[in-house]
Motif scaffolding. Structure first.
Motif, PDB file in Angstrom:
ATOM      1  N   SER A   1       0.814  -1.222   0.000  1.00  0.00           N
ATOM      2  CA  SER A   1       0.000   0.000   0.000  1.00  0.00           C
ATOM      3  C   SER A   1       0.846   1.270   0.000  1.00  0.00           C
ATOM      4  O   SER A   1       0.340   2.349  -0.291  1.00  0.00           O
ATOM      5  N   ASP A   2       2.128   1.138   0.317  1.00  0.00           N
ATOM      6  CA  ASP A   2       3.015   2.313   0.249  1.00  0.00           C
ATOM      7  C   ASP A   2       3.684   2.457  -1.123  1.00  0.00           C
ATOM      8  O   ASP A   2       4.439   3.387  -1.359  1.00  0.00           O
ATOM      9  N   PHE A   3       3.406   1.517  -2.027  1.00  0.00           N
ATOM     10  CA  PHE A   3       4.104   1.497  -3.324  1.00  0.00           C
ATOM     11  C   PHE A   3       3.349   2.307  -4.372  1.00  0.00           C
ATOM     12  O   PHE A   3       2.150   2.125  -4.586  1.00  0.00           O
ATOM     13  N   HIS A   4       4.070   3.198  -5.007  1.00  0.00           N
ATOM     14  CA  HIS A   4       3.505   4.026  -6.076  1.00  0.00           C
ATOM     15  C   HIS A   4       4.301   3.794  -7.354  1.00  0.00           C
ATOM     16  O   HIS A   4       5.529   3.907  -7.341  1.00  0.00           O
ATOM     17  N   ALA A   5       3.591   3.471  -8.399  1.00  0.00           N
ATOM     18  CA  ALA A   5       4.272   3.248  -9.680  1.00  0.00           C
ATOM     19  C   ALA A   5       4.275   4.550 -10.479  1.00  0.00           C
ATOM     20  O   ALA A   5       3.251   5.219 -10.601  1.00  0.00           O
ATOM     21  N   VAL A   6       5.459   4.892 -10.987  1.00  0.00           N
ATOM     22  CA  VAL A   6       5.603   6.099 -11.807  1.00  0.00           C
ATOM     23  C   VAL A   6       6.015   5.670 -13.217  1.00  0.00           C
ATOM     24  O   VAL A   6       6.966   4.893 -13.373  1.00  0.00           O
ATOM     25  N   VAL A   7       5.297   6.169 -14.184  1.00  0.00           N
ATOM     26  CA  VAL A   7       5.584   5.809 -15.578  1.00  0.00           C
ATOM     27  C   VAL A   7       5.966   7.066 -16.352  1.00  0.00           C
ATOM     28  O   VAL A   7       5.099   7.866 -16.703  1.00  0.00           O
ATOM     29  N   PRO A   8       7.268   7.285 -16.563  1.00  0.00           N
ATOM     30  CA  PRO A   8       7.650   8.411 -17.428  1.00  0.00           C
ATOM     31  C   PRO A   8       7.330   8.026 -18.873  1.00  0.00           C
ATOM     32  O   PRO A   8       7.860   7.030 -19.377  1.00  0.00           O
ATOM     33  N   ALA A   9       6.434   8.793 -19.479  1.00  0.00           N
ATOM     34  CA  ALA A   9       6.004   8.474 -20.850  1.00  0.00           C
ATOM     35  C   ALA A   9       6.509   9.576 -21.772  1.00  0.00           C
ATOM     36  O   ALA A   9       5.842  10.582 -21.995  1.00  0.00           O
TER      37      ALA A   9
ATOM     38  N   ALA B   1       9.431   2.339 -17.483  1.00  0.00           N
ATOM     39  CA  ALA B   1       9.236   2.971 -18.788  1.00  0.00           C
ATOM     40  C   ALA B   1       7.883   2.593 -19.383  1.00  0.00           C
ATOM     41  O   ALA B   1       7.364   1.495 -19.145  1.00  0.00           O
ATOM     42  N   ALA B   2       7.322   3.520 -20.145  1.00  0.00           N
ATOM     43  CA  ALA B   2       5.999   3.312 -20.747  1.00  0.00           C
ATOM     44  C   ALA B   2       6.068   2.512 -22.031  1.00  0.00           C
ATOM     45  O   ALA B   2       5.024   2.117 -22.554  1.00  0.00           O
ATOM     46  N   ASP B   3       7.281   2.251 -22.533  1.00  0.00           N
ATOM     47  CA  ASP B   3       7.360   1.703 -23.893  1.00  0.00           C
ATOM     48  C   ASP B   3       8.264   0.492 -24.007  1.00  0.00           C
ATOM     49  O   ASP B   3       8.896   0.271 -25.036  1.00  0.00           O
TER      50      ASP B   3
END
Lengths: 398, 398
Positions: A35-43, A146-148
């Protein structure tokens, strides 16, 4: 079934973790709380090596490049959703792509699309996410993906990330190291150190050093030792740790990002963004944070067991597509492709027209409404040169 | 300037003949009267080796394949007009192409477009022209020239035809033999016999034999003797001689053609055509007339000094186009073509789209609105296989 001396007691299928379970109840208890994990996607990134499929206004991450009916961004979302629900998933992208991102990910909250006024490389993008996140949750663990890219083996991906999260909570910057399949010269490498022997992260190891993209001889040597992994650009770290490292190693970037983040949830957001963003140093997260942190012994690596590909060029893309023996791979409607004496290669019939090939092997033919590109798989990495040529010629197809 | 012992007396440029002149007045006198000469252009053949440029409804002869702004048919017209004015020029073509022919040759009298109800090979097409012509002019000398070949050296072409006409008036079937540039296996050959030493046709020789398309070894042997010429399908003969030979060697064809010709200038033309045409034997003029006539010693050849090409495939087409060194030839708008590391080959940007090539040598890329074709120059002769594949696949691009 024995595994490390432990006996599996039930017939319940294995949970998302990779370690053994005792019983269904124990398994519940053993499941990691993310629940403390946040996913970040640089697109970001134009993907010029995939031109003319990818364009500045239709970059690689917005495309369905694997023929599965989901774009690379959507597949990234699908992959992360079991780890971080929609509220804990952030996409950092350019203003011009934000609407397309929102359209492709309808369940992503608007507040979780961070719009960059301009491209400022990965340290600014991920740093912005960290600075915004830490204000939402001071204990946030941030994972950047990564988004790709293409990943096969979803269970393996989840267990790697879980180990990385466990490791990151201890204060490490954690990267996920990809098992190299060949002596690639197009990726950075990670030199593995000793196992950390952390509870809940049995595979985590210290990183000795990050290595820049090697020449072919060096890449071969890396491969033969078994001590190197590809740097696939996946990082997991506490948001506050990332910011602290930025403060030390990229102080100007840190200061600017903090000013922006302070204003993020206020009416001044856009004004401050406008003022600060263009002055931020453009630097890759590897250089800004990971490499200096590795020298301080603060970087760990979880060696991945999943398949990974950066879909970096058409040759790489061809590998991901199914095909009949000796036939070219087809991304799109195979009924439009006619061949005679053709082996290998890739055809993208992207304009509804018939594509007919005779006596050409390992050729890449990409057909789009306004531009046609033909090269060989061997030369596919150089496609960006054609983009330069098109720009020089003033042709409006980039 | 000496030539055969004769002294040129004036500065007047040489006339259309190839022989020497004495003075401007003598030159007038010496000019050949070609008022009995009628040029016949059989305009048929799909040109499937030039697919997808050529189509069943847009065959090769209707295309501008040399980038000069004139189609092959129009260039044929331009070439023949100094020899036979518009009244003495006939085009024999399929009904479905007659309107296009009329549109491309606005000065051609409608009465000189002979419409075939269906394709019946060259003996029927040229025989029909002979039968119609002999009724217009019993002394007509007929020259048959394909609608879709390329010829360079217009003066040389004219002098060759003039020699052929002079020879044909003596009762010979005269072919124009092309000097072979390489041991081609795709053409028939003509074996040269003794010189005929005719007044006004100094180069005319007897034909010993027509040879079918040879294998590579035989073609090499032909080339080394110097006694062989390519059969470019150009024939000049009196119309009545042609009909007499048809009566002897292809009587059924002759009978049908005579019935059609008898009705040609009457209201019954279409009814008789409908009745007779489909029953005509489909046979090539070489087999029906030229080969048997050669055995009888009635065939002559004028060795050509002009350049000739049948524009038979894309490799042959590429030879006809100018290009910068090491760059691919371009048929169309060269500004649409981007290359990087490309040598040789042919690009046809036929759809207004950018065509970008990287690291591909001697490739043939033909872009049209509904079909794209990629092959190598080496395989260009096999393009018709793709047409077969497209037909099999039920694709509407043929």
């Amino acid at each position: 079934m024995t595994d490390g001396g432990q006996l599996s007691g039930g017939t319940t299928p294995a949970g998302p973790g990779s370690w053994s379970s005792w019983s269904a109840d124990d398994l519940e208890d053993a499941q990691i709380d993310l629940s403390d994990f946040h996913a970040v996607v640089p697109a970001g990134g134009a993907g010029t090596r995939l031109w003319p499929l990818s364009r500045s206004d239709r970059p690689k991450f917005l495309l369905d490049l694997t023929g599965r009916g989901r774009t690379l961004l959507q597949q990234t979302w699908d992959r992360l959703l079991p780890l971080a629900d929609a509220d804990r998933l952030l996409v950092v992208t350019g203003r011009s792509h934000a609407d397309a991102v929102a359209a492709q990910l309808p369940d992503l909250p608007q507040a979780n699309i961070l719009r960059e006024p301009a491209r400022r490389d990965s340290a600014a993008a991920i740093g912005l996410a960290a600075a915004v996140l830490v204000r939402r949750n001071p204990d946030a663990v941030l994972g950047s993906f990564a988004a790709d890219h293409n990943i096969s083996g979803r269970d393996d991906f989840e267990s790697s990330v879980e180990e990385a999260v466990v490791t990151a909570r201890r204060g490490f910057v954690v990267t996920i190291g990809i098992a190299p399949s060949h002596p690639a010269t197009g990726f950075g490498y990670i030199r593995l150190g000793k196992r950390l022997r952390l509870q809940g992260a049995p595979n985590a190891r210290r990183v000795v050093q990050f290595k820049e993209k090697p020449d072919a001889r060096t890449a071969s040597a890396y491969l033969s030792t078994g001590d190197y992994r590809w740097n696939g650009g996946m990082f997991v770290t506490r948001a506050d740790v990332l910011l602290e490292l930025l403060a030390t190693h990229a102080p100007a970037l840190h200061t600017g990002l903090q000013r922006i983040a302070d204003a993020w949830e206020t009416p001044q957001r856009e004004a401050v963004l406008e003022e600060q963003w263009s002055a931020l140093p453009a630097i890759a997260i590897d250089h800004a944070v990971a490499e200096p942190a590795a020298e301080e012994g603060r970087v760990a690596v979880v060696p991945a067991t999943f398949g990974w590909d950066d879909v970096g060029d058409f040759s790489s893309l061809a590998e991901l597509l199914p095909a009949d023996v000796d036939q070219p791979k087809v991304l799109g409607d195979a009924d439009l492709v006619i061949t005679e004496g053709v082996a290998g290669g890739l055809v993208v019939p992207g304009n509804g027209r018939v594509v007919a090939l005779l006596g050409v092997d390992d050729l890449v033919v990409v057909d789009t409404p306004d531009a046609l590109m033909v090269t060989t798989r061997a030369r596919a990495q150089e496609v960006k040169k054609l983009v330069e040529r098109a720009l020089e010629a003033g042709l409006d197809v980039v």
